[in-house]
Design a protein around this motif. Structure first.
Motif, PDB file in Angstrom:
ATOM      1  N   TYR A 169      14.822  -3.445 -15.065  1.00 44.08           N
ATOM      2  CA  TYR A 169      13.487  -3.132 -15.970  1.00 44.08           C
ATOM      3  C   TYR A 169      13.458  -4.034 -17.066  1.00 44.08           C
ATOM      4  O   TYR A 169      14.369  -4.473 -17.625  1.00 44.08           O
ATOM      5  CB  TYR A 169      13.503  -1.675 -16.430  1.00 44.08           C
ATOM      6  CG  TYR A 169      13.780  -0.634 -15.665  1.00 44.08           C
ATOM      7  CD1 TYR A 169      12.708   0.117 -14.935  1.00 44.08           C
ATOM      8  CD2 TYR A 169      15.062  -0.373 -14.827  1.00 44.08           C
ATOM      9  CE1 TYR A 169      12.626   0.728 -13.796  1.00 44.08           C
ATOM     10  CE2 TYR A 169      15.051   0.502 -13.887  1.00 44.08           C
ATOM     11  CZ  TYR A 169      13.826   1.175 -13.312  1.00 44.08           C
ATOM     12  OH  TYR A 169      13.840   2.228 -12.383  1.00 44.08           O
ATOM     13  N   TYR A 170      12.101  -4.506 -17.306  1.00 42.35           N
ATOM     14  CA  TYR A 170      11.822  -5.575 -18.425  1.00 42.35           C
ATOM     15  C   TYR A 170      10.820  -4.976 -19.221  1.00 42.35           C
ATOM     16  O   TYR A 170       9.634  -4.390 -18.874  1.00 42.35           O
ATOM     17  CB  TYR A 170      11.471  -7.087 -17.798  1.00 42.35           C
ATOM     18  CG  TYR A 170      12.549  -7.565 -17.155  1.00 42.35           C
ATOM     19  CD1 TYR A 170      13.441  -8.287 -17.478  1.00 42.35           C
ATOM     20  CD2 TYR A 170      12.636  -7.172 -15.682  1.00 42.35           C
ATOM     21  CE1 TYR A 170      14.518  -9.055 -16.806  1.00 42.35           C
ATOM     22  CE2 TYR A 170      13.752  -7.841 -14.869  1.00 42.35           C
ATOM     23  CZ  TYR A 170      14.585  -8.541 -15.421  1.00 42.35           C
ATOM     24  OH  TYR A 170      15.442  -9.250 -14.664  1.00 42.35           O
ATOM     25  N   ASP A 172       8.404  -6.515 -21.949  1.00 40.59           N
ATOM     26  CA  ASP A 172       7.897  -7.687 -22.908  1.00 40.59           C
ATOM     27  C   ASP A 172       8.842  -8.558 -22.758  1.00 40.59           C
ATOM     28  O   ASP A 172       9.005  -9.558 -23.427  1.00 40.59           O
ATOM     29  CB  ASP A 172       7.868  -7.461 -24.468  1.00 40.59           C
ATOM     30  CG  ASP A 172       6.662  -6.276 -24.817  1.00 40.59           C
ATOM     31  OD1 ASP A 172       5.716  -6.307 -24.034  1.00 40.59           O
ATOM     32  OD2 ASP A 172       6.851  -5.694 -25.746  1.00 40.59           O
ATOM     33  N   LYS A 187       4.275  -4.478 -22.113  1.00 34.79           N
ATOM     34  CA  LYS A 187       4.380  -5.293 -20.833  1.00 34.79           C
ATOM     35  C   LYS A 187       5.616  -4.830 -19.928  1.00 34.79           C
ATOM     36  O   LYS A 187       6.586  -5.244 -20.433  1.00 34.79           O
ATOM     37  CB  LYS A 187       3.821  -6.763 -20.904  1.00 34.79           C
ATOM     38  CG  LYS A 187       4.003  -7.343 -19.691  1.00 34.79           C
ATOM     39  CD  LYS A 187       2.799  -6.913 -18.594  1.00 34.79           C
ATOM     40  CE  LYS A 187       1.669  -7.786 -19.433  1.00 34.79           C
ATOM     41  NZ  LYS A 187       0.353  -7.440 -18.255  1.00 34.79           N
ATOM     42  N   THR A 189       7.871  -4.670 -16.370  1.00 30.03           N
ATOM     43  CA  THR A 189       8.278  -5.189 -15.427  1.00 30.03           C
ATOM     44  C   THR A 189       9.349  -4.549 -14.653  1.00 30.03           C
ATOM     45  O   THR A 189      10.476  -4.228 -14.940  1.00 30.03           O
ATOM     46  CB  THR A 189       8.613  -6.783 -15.218  1.00 30.03           C
ATOM     47  OG1 THR A 189       7.643  -7.527 -15.690  1.00 30.03           O
ATOM     48  CG2 THR A 189       8.699  -7.345 -13.936  1.00 30.03           C
ATOM     49  N   ARG A 191      11.689  -4.734 -11.138  1.00 29.18           N
ATOM     50  CA  ARG A 191      12.111  -5.659 -10.055  1.00 29.18           C
ATOM     51  C   ARG A 191      13.057  -4.954  -9.216  1.00 29.18           C
ATOM     52  O   ARG A 191      14.142  -4.380  -9.637  1.00 29.18           O
ATOM     53  CB  ARG A 191      12.654  -6.958 -10.503  1.00 29.18           C
ATOM     54  CG  ARG A 191      13.096  -8.112  -9.593  1.00 29.18           C
ATOM     55  CD  ARG A 191      13.438  -9.120  -9.910  1.00 29.18           C
ATOM     56  NE  ARG A 191      14.029  -9.948  -8.821  1.00 29.18           N
ATOM     57  CZ  ARG A 191      13.409 -10.898  -8.310  1.00 29.18           C
ATOM     58  NH1 ARG A 191      12.116 -11.470  -8.930  1.00 29.18           N
ATOM     59  NH2 ARG A 191      14.136 -11.729  -7.405  1.00 29.18           N
ATOM     60  N   GLU A 268       8.330  -6.777  -7.078  1.00 27.53           N
ATOM     61  CA  GLU A 268       8.183  -6.710  -8.422  1.00 27.53           C
ATOM     62  C   GLU A 268       6.759  -6.106  -8.971  1.00 27.53           C
ATOM     63  O   GLU A 268       5.816  -6.568  -8.296  1.00 27.53           O
ATOM     64  CB  GLU A 268       8.400  -8.084  -8.933  1.00 27.53           C
ATOM     65  CG  GLU A 268       8.400  -8.232 -10.600  1.00 27.53           C
ATOM     66  CD  GLU A 268       8.834  -9.539 -10.972  1.00 27.53           C
ATOM     67  OE1 GLU A 268       9.927 -10.074 -10.882  1.00 27.53           O
ATOM     68  OE2 GLU A 268       7.830 -10.365 -10.933  1.00 27.53           O
ATOM     69  N   THR A 270       4.483  -5.363 -12.113  1.00 29.89           N
ATOM     70  CA  THR A 270       4.290  -5.434 -13.539  1.00 29.89           C
ATOM     71  C   THR A 270       3.036  -4.754 -14.097  1.00 29.89           C
ATOM     72  O   THR A 270       1.956  -4.751 -12.906  1.00 29.89           O
ATOM     73  CB  THR A 270       3.778  -7.155 -13.866  1.00 29.89           C
ATOM     74  OG1 THR A 270       5.133  -7.668 -13.284  1.00 29.89           O
ATOM     75  CG2 THR A 270       3.778  -7.369 -15.166  1.00 29.89           C
ATOM     76  N   ASP A 272       0.859  -2.886 -17.879  1.00 32.78           N
ATOM     77  CA  ASP A 272       0.404  -2.663 -19.306  1.00 32.78           C
ATOM     78  C   ASP A 272       0.898  -1.154 -19.275  1.00 32.78           C
ATOM     79  O   ASP A 272       0.188  -0.134 -18.478  1.00 32.78           O
ATOM     80  CB  ASP A 272      -0.835  -2.954 -19.851  1.00 32.78           C
ATOM     81  CG  ASP A 272      -0.963  -4.469 -19.890  1.00 32.78           C
ATOM     82  OD1 ASP A 272       0.052  -5.128 -20.110  1.00 32.78           O
ATOM     83  OD2 ASP A 272      -1.774  -4.868 -19.593  1.00 32.78           O
TER      84      ASP A 272
END
Length: 734
Positions: A169-170, A172, A187, A189, A191, A268, A270, A272
């Protein structure tokens, strides 16, 4: 985890809804017949889900029926004839780490047999759909008392899964743990990386297909998916992603210049997100998708192979033929160029020739006039040849006389060399230092001089001896250290002789006797010490005198040598000798030899003069005929010039034509080479190299998928199929 815990998990309305939506989204997102097997499963689950939504959450019986339909939808495909269908359920953390693995097996009793034989390495095995029992033997062998029924059983295992799923998990752009991400905004993401760990002996991976689905709530906007699609149902968005871990490596695409063919091994997402939370995700892993695409159907490529080989051979022949044509036209162009250049040269040459003939005519006129003059001159030379012979004889005699002055043992050359050698020998002797003979003479003279000055009867020798004896005697008598040492020794001696003496008495005796003893020793040995000192002084004087004499000789010789060298005597003698030798070798001797040769040639010279005189007379007699012939050549030059001009005017047309022919042949050859290299040969190489090898790898991959039948075990005489269902826990705000 017991089966009851699995049932409890699947009784949740949210779980059933997500599972049904994922299965439905597979059909929408896939867009291919590869997923038709799961269409019926998704429809059944959707119907059940909708009914369950409208009923009470506490209606346990109905939810258990839904669970059974979900489980059955995952094991029921189109009508199959396999003997054992297996589903592996994996419960994992939000990052994909497995916590528990439950395996569900369906043994099909096609013949209605009373017992069914099976093999399994599962633990905690229990019948989940009936009351049939089993007995367990060695090596995981199971015997079920089926009584004609199918057997549905379940168990647990801790063995390693053939595929791993890692979820990262990401927020920003920075990695964050799932726990810390809960409730955050920004933001996001997600993966999912899939790692295939199941390889065959052929070195290819089992072609697992991983299909992952997740339901995103309304807080997710601007959703983008890599290697997947997004399907919206109004309030929620369902993400479905696909991956084929290990397939690219199995097909060896990187080594076949097929890097542009991307086979995904990750998904992946992505988006908001406001106040992040995520329901559980579900991933289905299957090994038989490629079989259902019918990519393993045999393709008869023999006709294509023969056609490509024939096309390659024909192209090679065309390349060779066009090259030979280009080479031939090139040779033709070169020949025509040489011809036209020759014609041009011929025209210029003929023009120059006609001009030259005219000039020759003028020259011949002058030549005939000159021949008459030469004839008169050669006659005068012949008349005076006798005087020339006498002069040469006198000149040769003088040169030979000069040579005698320089040659021989007593000549100038040998004398200059002797002078140079003598000066060199003198210089070497002076620079050689003191010789043994000179050193011996210097030593004898120095000893005689010292003996005269320092003999035993001389006052100098006696004075040195007396003075040394006095210094020695005073030093011994007045030495406190010596006195103390002698006194102490005498005291000890007295004590040994007479032990009754006290220390004071022994010391008094020793004191009185020690000075007398020291004075006696000094008086008795001073003369000998003085003589030794005088002899040492004499020996030192001798050595100094010898060294001084030798040094003086060496300095004198070195000074003389320096004067000779600095004065230029050595180098001058050497230069003189070399110069005289060079004068003789390069001047006097060659002159004498040349003079002798000239003298020997006088008879032939006289004969040549006579021949020259006769020839000049003959030339003079033939001048009239030469003049007449040149006049004839001059009159025909204009006709020859006109013919050459006609040839030159027509050669340009021939040259242009052959050049165009050659350009066309070269373009044909270059085009054929390019067509052969970039088209035909690449087509042939691609077929015989990458295509054939890739098809072989595809067959191996398909075989690997078709051979993977079970996770927990399968009897040798049974057929089977297996799929994996991975569910990750939800991420919720605390």
């Amino acid at each position: 985890m017991k089966f009851s815990k699995v049932k409890q998990f699947f009784k949740s309305k949210k779980v059933v809804r997500v599972g049904a939506c994922v299965l439905a989204a597979i059909i929408v997102a896939g867009g291919t017949g590869a997923y038709h097997v799961y269409g019926q499963k998704a429809a059944a689950v959707q119907d059940s889900t909708q009914k369950t939504t409208d009923e009470s959450e506490n209606d346990t019986d109905k939810e258990e029926n839904i669970l059974k339909q979900v489980l059955k939808s995952q094991t029921d495909g189109e009508e199959t004839t396999v003997d054992k269908e297996e589903t592996v359920y994996v419960v994992a953390d939000p990052d994909g780490t497995p916590n528990e693995v439950i395996v569900s097996d369906w043994l099909k009793n096609h013949s209605g047999a009373a017992t069914l034989e099976d093999v399994s390495d599962l633990k905690d095995i229990e019948n989940v759909k009936g009351d049939e029992t089993f007995t367990q033997g060695a090596d995981g062998a199971l015997t079920w008392q089926a009584d004609g029924n199918d057997i549905y059983y379940q168990g647990t295992t801790d063995k390693e899964l053939p595929i791993d799923m890692k979820m990262t998990y990401y927020l920003d752009g920075k990695e964050i743990s799932p726990e810390d991400l809960a409730g955050k905004s920004g933001k996001v993401t997600i993966r999912m990386d899939y790692t295939n760990k199941e390889k065959t002996e052929d070195g290819v991976y089992v072609p697992f297909t991983a299909v992952t689905g997740m339901m995103l709530n309304k807080n997710f906007t601007n959703v983008e998916v890599t290697n997947g699609k997004v399907v919206s149902d109004g309030n929620n968005q369902v993400v479905v992603g696909f991956a084929f871990p290990g397939l690219s490596e199995s097909l060896d695409l990187d080594s076949k210049d097929l890097e542009d063919i991307e086979i995904p091994d990750y998904v992946e997402v992505t988006a908001d997100v406001e106040d992040f939370s995520l329901d559980m995700t579900m991933t289905f892993v299957m090994s038989d998708i490629l079989q259902e695409l019918d990519v393993d159907q045999d393709i008869d490529l023999s006709g294509i192979e023969d056609a490509i080989d024939s096309l390659s051979d024909a192209s090679n022949q065309l390349v060779d033929g066009s090259k030979e044509l280009a080479d031939g036209t090139g040779s033709l162009v070169d020949g025509v160029k040489a011809y036209t250049n020759g014609v041009s040269t011929l025209k210029s040459g003929i023009g120059a020739y006609t001009d030259g003939v005219s000039q020759v005519k003028s020259g011949v006129d002058a030549y005939t006039d000159g021949v008459a003059q030469v004839a008169g001159g050669t006659k005068q030379l012949a008349d005076k040849s006798g005087d020339l012979k006498d002069g040469i004889t006198q000149l040769v005699g003088g040169a030979m006389q000069i040579q005698t002055y320089f040659a021989g043992d007593d000549g100038i050359v040998n004398g200059a060399k002797k002078l140079s050698d003598g000066v060199n020998q003198l210089d070497v002797a002076l620079n050689a230092g003191v010789t043994d003979e000179e050193a011996a003479q210097a030593e004898t003279a120095a000893k005689q001089t010292v003996e005269q000055m320092f003999g035993q009867d001389t006052d100098v020798y006696k004075g040195v001896a007396q003075q040394a004896a006095a210094v020695y005697s005073n030093g011994v008598k007045n030495s406190t250290d010596l006195s103390d040492s002698v006194t102490a020794a005498l005291k000890d001696t007295f004590k040994q002789i007479n032990p009754t003496l006290t220390d004071e008495q022994a010391a008094a005796y020793a004191q009185a006797m020690s000075q007398q003893l020291i004075n006696s020793i000094a008086d008795n040995t001073s003369a000998s010490v003085g003589q030794i000192a005088a002899e040492s002084a004499k020996s030192g004087a001798e050595q100094g005198a010898i060294a001084g004499a030798k040094s003086g000789i060496a300095s004198t010789k070195s000074a003389i040598a320096a004067q000779i060298e600095q004065g230029g005597l050595v180098s001058g003698a050497q230069t003189l000798s070399a110069g005289v030798q060079k004068l003789y070798n390069e001047g006097i001797e060659p002159l004498a030899v040349g003079m002798q040769s000239l003298n020997n040639s006088v008879p032939e010279l006289m004969k040549g003069i006579q021949t020259l005189n006769n020839g000049a007379a003959t030339l003079n007699d033939n001048s009239a005929a030469l003049k007449s012939g040149v006049n004839t050549l001059n009159s025909k030059g204009s006709e020859l010039n006109a013919g050459a001009a006609t040839l030159d005017n027509n050669s340009g047309t021939l040259n242009d034509g052959t050049a165009k022919l050659n350009d066309g042949a070269k373009k044909l050859s270059d085009g054929m080479i390019q067509f052969d290299e970039e088209g035909i040969q690449k087509l042939s190489d691609a077929y015989h190299g990458d295509v054939e090898e890739l098809l072989d790898r595809v067959d191996q991959v398909l075989d690997a998928g078709a051979s993977y039948h079970t996770f927990s075990g399968l009897k040798d005489d049974m057929s089977g199929s297996v799929k994996f269902v991975i569910r990750t826990e939800a991420i919720e705000t605390k």
